[in-house]
Write a protein that holds these residues in place. Sequence first.
Motif, short mmCIF file in Angstrom:
data_model
loop_
_atom_site.label_atom_id
_atom_site.label_comp_id
_atom_site.label_asym_id
_atom_site.label_seq_id
_atom_site.Cartn_x
_atom_site.Cartn_y
_atom_site.Cartn_z
N ASP A 79 61.15 54.93 63.69
CA ASP A 79 60.80 55.55 64.97
C ASP A 79 59.99 54.61 65.86
O ASP A 79 59.93 54.82 67.08
CB ASP A 79 60.04 56.86 64.73
CG ASP A 79 58.82 56.67 63.84
OD1 ASP A 79 58.86 55.81 62.93
OD2 ASP A 79 57.83 57.39 64.04
N ASP A 118 67.26 66.56 55.48
CA ASP A 118 66.23 65.84 56.25
C ASP A 118 66.59 64.38 56.44
O ASP A 118 66.33 63.80 57.50
CB ASP A 118 64.84 66.01 55.63
CG ASP A 118 64.71 65.42 54.25
OD1 ASP A 118 65.61 65.64 53.42
OD2 ASP A 118 63.70 64.73 54.00
N THR A 121 69.21 64.26 59.14
CA THR A 121 68.57 64.45 60.45
C THR A 121 67.89 63.16 60.89
O THR A 121 68.02 62.75 62.05
CB THR A 121 67.55 65.60 60.38
OG1 THR A 121 68.26 66.80 60.06
CG2 THR A 121 66.80 65.78 61.69
N GLN A 122 67.17 62.50 59.97
CA GLN A 122 66.52 61.23 60.31
C GLN A 122 67.55 60.19 60.74
O GLN A 122 67.33 59.46 61.71
CB GLN A 122 65.73 60.69 59.11
CG GLN A 122 64.46 61.44 58.84
CD GLN A 122 63.77 60.91 57.59
OE1 GLN A 122 64.42 60.53 56.61
NE2 GLN A 122 62.45 60.89 57.63
N ASP A 124 70.56 60.75 61.98
CA ASP A 124 71.12 61.14 63.28
C ASP A 124 70.14 60.82 64.41
O ASP A 124 70.55 60.33 65.47
CB ASP A 124 71.50 62.63 63.28
CG ASP A 124 72.72 62.92 62.42
OD1 ASP A 124 73.48 61.97 62.11
OD2 ASP A 124 72.90 64.09 62.05
N GLU A 125 68.85 61.08 64.19
CA GLU A 125 67.85 60.75 65.21
C GLU A 125 67.78 59.24 65.42
O GLU A 125 67.63 58.78 66.56
CB GLU A 125 66.47 61.29 64.80
CG GLU A 125 66.38 62.80 64.90
CD GLU A 125 65.12 63.38 64.27
OE1 GLU A 125 64.31 62.61 63.68
OE2 GLU A 125 64.94 64.60 64.36
N GLN A 128 70.71 58.20 67.43
CA GLN A 128 70.47 58.60 68.82
C GLN A 128 69.55 57.57 69.50
O GLN A 128 69.79 57.18 70.64
CB GLN A 128 69.83 60.00 68.88
CG GLN A 128 69.54 60.49 70.28
CD GLN A 128 70.79 60.67 71.13
OE1 GLN A 128 71.81 61.16 70.64
NE2 GLN A 128 70.75 60.25 72.38
N ARG A 129 68.54 57.12 68.79
CA ARG A 129 67.62 56.10 69.34
C ARG A 129 68.37 54.80 69.60
O ARG A 129 68.15 54.14 70.63
CB ARG A 129 66.46 55.87 68.37
CG ARG A 129 65.43 54.91 68.93
CD ARG A 129 64.11 55.00 68.16
NE ARG A 129 63.20 54.03 68.69
CZ ARG A 129 62.81 52.93 68.04
NH1 ARG A 129 63.23 52.71 66.81
NH2 ARG A 129 61.99 52.08 68.60
N GLU A 132 70.24 55.38 72.80
CA GLU A 132 69.35 55.45 73.97
C GLU A 132 68.80 54.08 74.37
O GLU A 132 68.55 53.85 75.54
CB GLU A 132 68.18 56.41 73.70
CG GLU A 132 68.61 57.86 73.67
CD GLU A 132 67.53 58.80 73.14
OE1 GLU A 132 66.43 58.32 72.77
OE2 GLU A 132 67.79 60.01 73.09
N ARG A 146 77.27 57.50 62.08
CA ARG A 146 76.41 57.61 60.91
C ARG A 146 77.23 57.72 59.63
O ARG A 146 76.93 57.10 58.61
CB ARG A 146 75.47 58.81 61.04
CG ARG A 146 74.44 58.92 59.92
CD ARG A 146 74.65 60.09 58.99
NE ARG A 146 74.74 61.35 59.68
CZ ARG A 146 75.55 62.33 59.28
NH1 ARG A 146 76.31 62.19 58.22
NH2 ARG A 146 75.61 63.46 59.94
#
Length: 188
Positions: A79, A118, A121-122, A124-125, A128-129, A132, A146
């Motif tokens: 992150d 989880d 989800t991590q 996928d996030e 997404q980053r 972006e 993914r």
Amino acid sequence: MEKRALRADSERTVQAILEAAERVLSDNPAATMEQIAEAAGVSRTTVHRRFASRDALVSAMTRWATQQFHDALASVRPDVTPPLVALYQVTANVLRVKLRWGFAMNTHPAEDGVLTPDVLTQCDEFFQRLKETGALRPGIDLVWARRVYCALIHEAAQDQDSADPDALATQVVDTVLGGFGKPGLTVG
């Protein structure tokens, strides 16, 4: 103080059994608990005292490998680490775990193993980053990206002849960026 020393000794014994089981079962999935005990340098009764059955041992191996997988992801801090650096680091770290704990990680289907909701989800996030920040092309189906990435990691870990996680990570990331990234993006 003595109680902590006994606990630490017990934890080292369990770790030795888990590591020996991974080595032995990778070579021979039908290996006995006695063979695992011998490889761990402990008695068969010590293995049975820690793990009631072979299934319990394999489940403990899978839990251990899953924890190592989670730790490999968390250590990168995707992150806050620059996205392309994080992509390479996560890939190399996960490959290190998969190469070392291949039997345990492949014992159960992905949906029951390390790719927990989880973790998905991590991932996928994180994808997404990547999108972006411009590392991935606009319009890319991130779930598909993914899934392809995870499949590439799985396939790379099957290549035991070139078990250099850094080289394999470069190949995986270059392949992902070649398929989903902006033109010209590579790691190596």
